[in-house]
Design a protein around this motif. Structure first.
Motif, short mmCIF file in Angstrom:
data_model
loop_
_atom_site.label_atom_id
_atom_site.label_comp_id
_atom_site.label_asym_id
_atom_site.label_seq_id
_atom_site.Cartn_x
_atom_site.Cartn_y
_atom_site.Cartn_z
N VAL A 122 0.83 -1.22 0.00
CA VAL A 122 0.00 0.00 0.00
C VAL A 122 0.86 1.26 0.00
CG1 VAL A 122 -1.94 -1.12 1.18
CG2 VAL A 122 -0.19 0.04 2.54
N ASP A 123 0.20 2.36 -0.37
CA ASP A 123 0.93 3.65 -0.41
C ASP A 123 0.71 4.48 0.85
OD1 ASP A 123 2.01 3.17 -2.87
OD2 ASP A 123 0.28 3.99 -3.95
N ILE A 124 -0.14 4.03 1.76
CA ILE A 124 -0.33 4.79 3.00
C ILE A 124 0.59 4.21 4.08
CG2 ILE A 124 -2.73 5.42 2.42
CD1 ILE A 124 -3.66 3.31 4.49
N PRO A 125 0.93 5.00 5.10
CA PRO A 125 1.84 4.49 6.14
C PRO A 125 1.25 3.29 6.90
CG PRO A 125 1.67 6.88 6.27
CD PRO A 125 0.60 6.43 5.32
N VAL A 126 2.14 2.34 7.21
CA VAL A 126 1.78 1.17 8.02
C VAL A 126 2.62 1.21 9.29
CG1 VAL A 126 1.86 -1.35 8.16
CG2 VAL A 126 1.13 -0.24 6.03
N LEU A 127 1.95 1.05 10.42
CA LEU A 127 2.65 0.97 11.70
C LEU A 127 2.56 -0.47 12.20
CD1 LEU A 127 0.90 3.94 11.81
CD2 LEU A 127 2.58 4.19 13.58
N ASN A 128 3.72 -1.02 12.53
CA ASN A 128 3.79 -2.39 13.00
C ASN A 128 3.38 -2.45 14.47
OD1 ASN A 128 4.46 -4.99 13.67
ND2 ASN A 128 6.63 -4.83 13.09
N GLY A 129 2.22 -3.02 14.73
CA GLY A 129 1.75 -3.18 16.11
C GLY A 129 2.12 -4.53 16.69
N GLY A 130 3.14 -5.17 16.10
CA GLY A 130 3.60 -6.48 16.57
C GLY A 130 3.44 -7.50 15.47
N ASP A 131 4.60 -8.01 14.94
CA ASP A 131 4.53 -9.04 13.89
C ASP A 131 5.16 -10.33 14.41
OD1 ASP A 131 7.12 -7.85 13.84
OD2 ASP A 131 7.39 -8.31 11.71
N GLY A 132 4.32 -11.23 14.85
CA GLY A 132 4.78 -12.53 15.35
C GLY A 132 5.83 -12.37 16.44
N THR A 133 6.93 -13.11 16.27
CA THR A 133 8.02 -13.01 17.25
C THR A 133 9.07 -11.98 16.79
OG1 THR A 133 9.26 -14.77 16.18
CG2 THR A 133 7.74 -15.43 17.93
N GLY A 134 8.68 -11.16 15.80
CA GLY A 134 9.64 -10.23 15.20
C GLY A 134 9.86 -8.96 15.98
N GLN A 135 9.03 -7.98 15.71
CA GLN A 135 9.27 -6.62 16.22
C GLN A 135 7.99 -6.00 16.77
OE1 GLN A 135 12.14 -4.22 15.95
NE2 GLN A 135 13.14 -6.19 16.17
#
Ligand code: CP
Length: 309
Positions: A122-135
């Motif tokens: 997508v072209d809009i901003p994405v905020l990572n609210g928790g991706d698995g055991t990642g970040q």
């Protein structure tokens, strides 16, 4: 600092020290501005979409609170079972759909790397609210904001991270941020839940002092801050292994009395049994203040992403 305008927030390693100082400064301004006002209407007409494929209380509700306190609106997909995800829609297609309606997405998803996948779609901003055991980068920012508020500095601190360091996305993100401030780190975990070796060696290569131990008391005696984490039952393929390690570390009033010194205690929450409720009134117990700080940090991120601060 590099502007956050239009940026995705995906990983704890994307920030410079100056970025973090700027985000904390804006968060602190919002904390003051909100007192007695309730709303700082910088984002009127903007919409935040919350896509949560895993359970959440704090991340989802504090993002919703932050957006509404900035005068913006929120739409939510709701539980995945009630959405077209249940019919087999891909993450990329769901995000492309939501990008037609909203101006920014916050995503929580069980797959490591999913936030980057969404951002690429997508072209809009994405905020990572928790991706698995990642970040969990926005959690790391509120954690460091809390440590700074509680300790009045980020310099020369020793921080003990305790619990499920293998699967804990909060600690994976937090070490990235703390490494910019030369903090000394203790990693306290059962052997099967050690911090991934690549994380530990990358920190050492940056010159960060890292010590690993299974002994919480030893680490606590030498630390300024304890960052407790939950041993995450949902990440275990073998439940018998979970049963063996659950309850490995518990902080209670007796532990703190025996420690004989004041220490600051953080936890991203939810807790299961790793911090006894008899600690809640302890002056160094900062975990409820910590979750309140999430609103100010998330307000800062949203305002900066839209170029309003
Ligand atoms: N700290 C945190 O991520 O909490 P939630 O899982 O409730 O969002």
């Amino acid at each position: 600092m590099a502007t956050l305008k239009g940026k995705d927030i995906l990983h704890g390693n994307q920030f410079t020290k100056k970025d973090i100082e700027a985000i904390m400064k804006v968060a602190s301004q919002f904390e003051k501005e909100l007192k007695g006002k309730g709303v700082v209407p910088l984002l009127k007409g903007k919409l935040l979409a919350t896509l949560f494929y895993e359970p959440s209380t704090r991340t989802r509700l504090s993002f919703e609170t932050a957006m509404q306190r900035l005068g913006g609106g929120v739409i939510g997909m709701g539980p995945v079972e009630g959405s077209s995800v249940a019919k087999g829609e891909t993450l990329a297609d769901t995000c492309r759909t939501v990008a037609q309606y909203a101006d920014v997405i916050v995503l929580r998803h069980p797959k490591t790397g999913s936030a980057k996948e969404a951002a690429d779609a997508v072209d809009i901003p994405v905020l990572n609210g928790g991706d698995g055991t990642g970040q969990h980068p926005t959690q790391a920012l509120l954690d460091v904001y809390t440590i700074h508020k509680e300790m009045k500095t980020l310099k020369n601190l020793t921080i003990a991270m305790v619990g499920d360091l293998k699967n804990g996305r909060t600690v994976h993100a937090l070490v990235e941020v703390l490494s910019l401030f030369n903090c000394n780190l203790y990693f306290v975990s059962p052997g099967v839940l050690r911090m991934p070796e690549e994380v530990t060696s990358a920190l050492r290569q940056k010159g960060i002092k890292v010590e690993e131990t299974e002994d919480l008391r030893k680490a606590a005696l030498e630390s300024d801050v304890i960052y407790m984490t939950r041993i995450q039952k949902e990440r275990f393929a073998d439940l018998a292994e979970y049963e063996r390690v659950k309850g490995s570390y518990i902080i209670d009033a007796a532990f703190l009395k025996d420690l004989g010194k004041k220490i600051t205690i953080l936890h991203p929450l939810p807790r299961v049994n790793e911090i006894h409720p008899d600690v809640d009134d302890y002056p160094g117990a900062a975990y409820f203040r910590q979750m309140r700080n999430g609103v100010f940090i998330r307000m800062a991120l949203l305002a900066m992403i839209f170029g309003k601060r």
